[in-house]
Design an enzyme around this catalytic site. Structure first.
Site, PDB file in Angstrom:
ATOM      1  N   THR A 179      -5.954   8.162   7.283  1.00 10.53           N
ATOM      2  CA  THR A 179      -5.806   6.951   6.496  1.00 10.53           C
ATOM      3  C   THR A 179      -7.200   6.413   6.204  1.00 10.53           C
ATOM      4  O   THR A 179      -8.138   6.686   6.942  1.00 10.53           O
ATOM      5  CB  THR A 179      -4.946   5.912   7.249  1.00 10.53           C
ATOM      6  OG1 THR A 179      -4.885   4.712   6.480  1.00 10.53           O
ATOM      7  CG2 THR A 179      -5.501   5.581   8.617  1.00 10.53           C
ATOM      8  N   GLY A 180      -7.319   5.671   5.129  1.00 11.67           N
ATOM      9  CA  GLY A 180      -8.613   5.106   4.784  1.00 11.67           C
ATOM     10  C   GLY A 180      -9.107   5.592   3.431  1.00 11.67           C
ATOM     11  O   GLY A 180      -8.321   5.967   2.566  1.00 11.67           O
ATOM     12  N   ARG A 222      -6.613   8.478 -10.656  1.00 15.12           N
ATOM     13  CA  ARG A 222      -7.234   8.799  -9.368  1.00 15.12           C
ATOM     14  C   ARG A 222      -6.177   9.258  -8.358  1.00 15.12           C
ATOM     15  O   ARG A 222      -5.126   8.645  -8.201  1.00 15.12           O
ATOM     16  CB  ARG A 222      -7.974   7.577  -8.831  1.00 15.12           C
ATOM     17  CG  ARG A 222      -8.739   7.826  -7.508  1.00 15.12           C
ATOM     18  CD  ARG A 222      -7.923   7.423  -6.300  1.00 15.12           C
ATOM     19  NE  ARG A 222      -8.689   7.532  -5.054  1.00 15.12           N
ATOM     20  CZ  ARG A 222      -8.152   7.394  -3.838  1.00 15.12           C
ATOM     21  NH1 ARG A 222      -6.868   7.132  -3.714  1.00 15.12           N
ATOM     22  NH2 ARG A 222      -8.870   7.508  -2.760  1.00 15.12           N
ATOM     23  N   THR A 251      -2.092   3.314   4.188  1.00 11.50           N
ATOM     24  CA  THR A 251      -1.222   4.479   4.039  1.00 11.50           C
ATOM     25  C   THR A 251      -0.418   4.685   5.315  1.00 11.50           C
ATOM     26  O   THR A 251      -0.932   4.459   6.405  1.00 11.50           O
ATOM     27  CB  THR A 251      -2.110   5.725   3.835  1.00 11.50           C
ATOM     28  OG1 THR A 251      -2.755   5.588   2.591  1.00 11.50           O
ATOM     29  CG2 THR A 251      -1.328   7.015   3.899  1.00 11.50           C
ATOM     30  N   THR A 272       1.554   6.992   0.137  1.00  9.62           N
ATOM     31  CA  THR A 272       0.675   5.861  -0.188  1.00  9.62           C
ATOM     32  C   THR A 272       0.726   5.523  -1.679  1.00  9.62           C
ATOM     33  O   THR A 272       1.089   6.370  -2.500  1.00  9.62           O
ATOM     34  CB  THR A 272      -0.784   6.227   0.178  1.00  9.62           C
ATOM     35  OG1 THR A 272      -1.600   5.069   0.086  1.00  9.62           O
ATOM     36  CG2 THR A 272      -1.343   7.297  -0.730  1.00  9.62           C
ATOM     37  N   SER A 328       0.793  -1.227   0.000  1.00  7.66           N
ATOM     38  CA  SER A 328       0.000   0.000   0.000  1.00  7.66           C
ATOM     39  C   SER A 328       0.827   1.279   0.000  1.00  7.66           C
ATOM     40  O   SER A 328       0.264   2.379   0.018  1.00  7.66           O
ATOM     41  CB  SER A 328      -0.923   0.001   1.219  1.00  7.66           C
ATOM     42  OG  SER A 328      -0.159  -0.261   2.372  1.00  7.66           O
TER      43      SER A 328
HETATM   44  C1  SD4 Z   1      -6.230   6.974  -0.384  1.00  4.86           C
HETATM   45  N1  SD4 Z   1      -6.099   7.357   1.973  1.00  4.86           N
HETATM   46  O1  SD4 Z   1      -5.576   6.985  -1.423  1.00  4.86           O
HETATM   47  C2  SD4 Z   1      -5.508   6.638   0.883  1.00  4.86           C
HETATM   48  C3  SD4 Z   1      -5.544   5.153   1.016  1.00  4.86           C
HETATM   49  C4  SD4 Z   1      -5.212   4.621   2.343  1.00  4.86           C
HETATM   50  O2  SD4 Z   1      -4.741   3.755   4.342  1.00  4.86           O
HETATM   51  O3  SD4 Z   1      -5.191   5.180   3.278  1.00  4.86           O
HETATM   52  N2  SD4 Z   1      -5.016   4.092   3.074  1.00  4.86           N
HETATM   53  O4  SD4 Z   1      -7.445   7.194  -0.348  1.00  4.86           O
END
Ligand code: SD4
Length: 326
Positions: free
Chosen positions: A238-239, A215, A187, A205, A85
């Protein structure tokens, strides 16, 4: 000027005179005064935060700044090909391209960012160069890559054997369903405080696995994936990036700290904002924050978000509380 605004202004002025950061409490009764900590601390998302914290602390113990710590700490994770990731080995987009997002912010309010960057293993270091060597904050795609190459970064293939195989499996169904806490939500966001009490942060990330080509998520967006205000605090996210982008969550957490919320309340309020406004149930978001006194807080939509906190030689993985409890 309303009496509340006057109160906030006055308590800030009084605190500034004392060399402290002060904010008004939500009830306007007494100012919350944050005394700046000078005990070095590293805070970062998920379990890969443990090795990142070790490096960040070593860098700061060797005299590096919080900015140095936040950069070098997350580079450990960017360089790990087994992590799917972040950096090399990161899951590609749905067309098989690894595209990276990162940003960095220092204690003086300077910021640097790269997004949709390909073939460069350390986007965080490129983001720092954008901050320090250009008049801009953010470079994207081909322009970011050209800048990185001109700065001496090497071009390399970031799609590992394992991530290529996993992508080839995914292509068979091409079914894009963001799964909570699994694979596509890892991330690394990091906040460091150094021996001078300064705060800096970083976020890096490969974004959501099998995302649409082009994207860009929250992680390179100052205020969404990361925000630092060295007078009050710092936050990382994160997320599912789209949710933080729509609420500018990391900025919101720091702004709430500035207005008098404690760090934990600020993280909870930023998650509440998502819950109140957006379709949140199938997505994970986690906020992690620290104020200038070294207090830390974290909150997520769903259970499963954890973070690593290191201070005085102790490096711990801690489970964050969440809005939905299972
Ligand atoms: C995203 N926030 O590209 C990032 C992905 C991710 O933990 O966090 N992950 O949307």
């Amino acid at each position: 000027m309303s009496s509340r605004r006057k109160f906030i202004k006055n308590s800030l002025a009084a605190s500034a005179a004392l060399g402290l950061a002060g904010t008004a409490c939500a009830d306007d009764k007494k100012p919350t005064v944050l005394e700046r900590s000078t005990t070095p601390k590293a805070l970062s998302t998920w379990n890969h935060g443990l090795p990142a914290n070790e490096v960040a602390m070593r860098v700061m113990q060797d005299g590096g700044s919080a900015l140095d710590g936040a950069e070098k700490g997350v580079m450990v994770v960017e360089a790990d090909p087994t992590g799917t990731s972040v950096g090399i080995g990161g899951a590609p987009d749905r067309d098989g391209n690894v595209t990276l997002d990162a940003c960095i912010m220092d204690n003086e309010g300077n910021a640097g960012s790269v997004c949709f960057l390909q073939s460069i293993k350390h986007p965080i270091a490129v983001a720092r160069k954008v901050m320090e060597e250009t008049p801009h904050v953010m470079l994207a795609g081909e322009g970011a890559k050209r800048f990185a190459l001109a700065q001496g970064f090497a071009e390399e293939n970031l799609l590992t054997e394992n991530s290529r195989k996993a992508w080839e499996e995914w292509v068979k169904t091409s079914n894009y369903e963001p799964v909570i806490n699994v694979e596509n939500h890892d991330t690394i966001g990091m906040i460091c405080q150094d021996a001078n009490g300064n705060l800096s942060g970083s976020c890096t990330t490969s974004g959501l696995a099998y995302k649409m080509h082009g994207r860009v998520g929250d992680s390179p967006i100052i205020g969404a994936g990361l925000f630092v205000d060295n007078d009050y605090g710092a936050a990382v996210a994160t997320g599912m990036g789209e949710l933080m982008m729509k609420t500018l969550g990391s900025f919101l957490v720091v702004e709430l700290i500035r207005q008098g919320a404690n760090v934990q309340e600020a993280c909870e309020e930023a998650i509440q904002r998502i819950v109140d406004k957006l379709d949140y149930k199938s997505f994970q978001v986690g906020y992690l924050a620290m104020d200038i006194a070294g207090n830390t807080g974290a909150y997520a939509i769903h259970p499963g978000f954890n973070y690593a906190e290191m201070v005085n030689g102790k490096n711990e993985l801690i489970d964050a509380k969440s809005y939905i409890n299972e």
